[in-house]
Design a protein around this motif. Structure first.
Motif, mmCIF file in Angstrom:
data_model
loop_
_atom_site.group_PDB
_atom_site.id
_atom_site.type_symbol
_atom_site.label_atom_id
_atom_site.label_comp_id
_atom_site.label_asym_id
_atom_site.label_seq_id
_atom_site.Cartn_x
_atom_site.Cartn_y
_atom_site.Cartn_z
ATOM 1 N N THR A 3 0.862 -1.174 0.000
ATOM 2 C CA THR A 3 0.000 0.000 0.000
ATOM 3 C C THR A 3 0.899 1.223 0.000
ATOM 4 O O THR A 3 1.851 1.295 0.778
ATOM 5 N N THR A 4 0.598 2.175 -0.891
ATOM 6 C CA THR A 4 1.395 3.397 -0.980
ATOM 7 C C THR A 4 0.488 4.604 -1.148
ATOM 8 O O THR A 4 -0.614 4.506 -1.704
ATOM 9 N N TRP A 5 0.979 5.752 -0.682
ATOM 10 C CA TRP A 5 0.290 7.020 -0.844
ATOM 11 C C TRP A 5 1.111 7.876 -1.795
ATOM 12 O O TRP A 5 2.284 8.143 -1.547
ATOM 13 N N ASP A 6 0.492 8.297 -2.881
ATOM 14 C CA ASP A 6 1.125 9.183 -3.851
ATOM 15 C C ASP A 6 0.575 10.584 -3.593
ATOM 16 O O ASP A 6 -0.530 10.921 -4.026
ATOM 17 N N SER A 7 1.327 11.385 -2.857
ATOM 18 C CA SER A 7 0.854 12.713 -2.469
ATOM 19 C C SER A 7 0.776 13.662 -3.655
ATOM 20 O O SER A 7 -0.030 14.586 -3.655
ATOM 21 N N THR A 8 1.578 13.426 -4.680
ATOM 22 C CA THR A 8 1.555 14.278 -5.867
ATOM 23 C C THR A 8 0.239 14.118 -6.630
ATOM 24 O O THR A 8 -0.387 15.092 -7.017
ATOM 25 N N LYS A 9 -0.181 12.874 -6.811
ATOM 26 C CA LYS A 9 -1.412 12.592 -7.569
ATOM 27 C C LYS A 9 -2.614 12.384 -6.655
ATOM 28 O O LYS A 9 -3.724 12.208 -7.130
ATOM 29 N N THR A 14 -3.353 0.248 -3.296
ATOM 30 C CA THR A 14 -3.149 -0.961 -2.500
ATOM 31 C C THR A 14 -3.241 -2.166 -3.420
ATOM 32 O O THR A 14 -3.972 -2.140 -4.419
ATOM 33 N N ARG A 15 -2.481 -3.205 -3.084
ATOM 34 C CA ARG A 15 -2.448 -4.408 -3.917
ATOM 35 C C ARG A 15 -2.315 -5.649 -3.044
ATOM 36 O O ARG A 15 -1.513 -5.677 -2.114
ATOM 37 N N LEU A 32 -2.677 -0.656 5.371
ATOM 38 C CA LEU A 32 -3.628 0.262 4.749
ATOM 39 C C LEU A 32 -3.978 1.396 5.708
ATOM 40 O O LEU A 32 -3.954 2.571 5.340
ATOM 41 N N GLU A 33 -4.252 1.055 6.943
ATOM 42 C CA GLU A 33 -4.557 2.071 7.964
ATOM 43 C C GLU A 33 -3.351 2.971 8.216
ATOM 44 O O GLU A 33 -3.477 4.190 8.297
ATOM 45 N N GLN A 34 -2.182 2.359 8.331
ATOM 46 C CA GLN A 34 -0.955 3.114 8.614
ATOM 47 C C GLN A 34 -0.656 4.111 7.494
ATOM 48 O O GLN A 34 -0.396 5.292 7.757
ATOM 49 N N VAL A 35 -0.698 3.664 6.272
ATOM 50 C CA VAL A 35 -0.382 4.533 5.140
ATOM 51 C C VAL A 35 -1.447 5.615 4.991
ATOM 52 O O VAL A 35 -1.130 6.772 4.705
ATOM 53 N N SER A 36 -2.695 5.273 5.214
ATOM 54 C CA SER A 36 -3.771 6.264 5.050
ATOM 55 C C SER A 36 -3.651 7.414 6.041
ATOM 56 O O SER A 36 -4.131 8.513 5.775
ATOM 57 N N ARG A 37 -2.990 7.187 7.141
ATOM 58 C CA ARG A 37 -2.810 8.261 8.123
ATOM 59 C C ARG A 37 -1.822 9.320 7.629
ATOM 60 O O ARG A 37 -1.722 10.391 8.214
ATOM 61 N N ILE A 39 -2.285 10.759 4.820
ATOM 62 C CA ILE A 39 -3.114 11.659 4.021
ATOM 63 C C ILE A 39 -3.681 12.735 4.941
ATOM 64 O O ILE A 39 -4.397 12.413 5.886
ATOM 65 N N PRO A 40 -3.381 13.979 4.702
ATOM 66 C CA PRO A 40 -3.935 15.043 5.542
ATOM 67 C C PRO A 40 -5.465 14.994 5.535
ATOM 68 O O PRO A 40 -6.071 14.789 4.481
ATOM 69 N N LYS A 41 -6.050 15.169 6.703
ATOM 70 C CA LYS A 41 -7.498 14.968 6.819
ATOM 71 C C LYS A 41 -8.324 15.966 6.021
ATOM 72 O O LYS A 41 -9.476 15.705 5.724
ATOM 73 N N HIS A 42 -7.756 17.083 5.628
ATOM 74 C CA HIS A 42 -8.506 18.064 4.833
ATOM 75 C C HIS A 42 -8.521 17.729 3.339
ATOM 76 O O HIS A 42 -9.215 18.375 2.569
ATOM 77 N N LEU A 43 -7.750 16.708 2.911
ATOM 78 C CA LEU A 43 -7.650 16.366 1.485
ATOM 79 C C LEU A 43 -8.724 15.373 1.055
ATOM 80 O O LEU A 43 -9.167 14.537 1.838
#
Length: 146
Positions: A3-9, A14-15, A32-37, A39-43
């Motif tokens: 699972t990865t977070w692409d902040s640019t896009k 997740t796979r 999934l939970e760890q990576v999702s944290r 993500i800034p909550k306003h996004l």
């Protein structure tokens, strides 16, 4: 599994694939939970769920039942109701968490093109689509404006 977070896009990817054990599903859900944290909550974000190489028939029944609710539960907490609820005619009773970023679109990828075409026909919406090619799912998330 990854699972990865692409902040640019602003895409959470997740796979999972192969034959899974209960511990692997639990580790995937934790990641999934760890990576999702991150993500800034306003996004608002979009999500790409890639389960190519995952076959229900190869899974232990308990493991599959555990796995199949991870994404619907996760996304419901992020304010997105997936077709899973409509597929199984289950009412979503999971309220969105106001302290979490909001998911505004989801692309699901699986290698069974016939299944994905049926899901698109029966469950697809303007903000949720089903694909059998990862590149098509990526392109849809990049091209659509949600």
């Amino acid at each position: 599994m990854h699972t990865t977070w692409d902040s640019t896009k602003q895409i959470l990817r997740t796979r999972i694939s192969g034959r899974l054990h209960q511990e692997q599903v639990e580790a995937w859900e934790r990641r999934l939970e760890q990576v999702s944290r991150q993500i800034p909550k306003h996004l608002n974000f979009t999500m790409l769920i890639d389960i190519q190489g995952y076959e229900v028939s190869e899974q232990d029944k308990v493991v599959h039942q555990q796995q199949r609710v991870v994404i619907p539960t996760f996304l419901a907490k992020h304010g997105f109701e997936v077709g899973f609820f409509r597929l199984f005619e289950v009412q979503n009773t999971i309220p969105p968490n106001p302290d979490r970023a909001r998911c505004i679109a989801a692309a699901h990828v699986h290698h069974d093109c016939n299944k994905m075409a049926l899901y698109n026909q029966n469950l697809g919406r303007s903000n949720e689509r089903f694909f059998c090619q990862l590149s098509e799912a990526e392109a849809w998330l990049h091209e659509e404006i949600f």
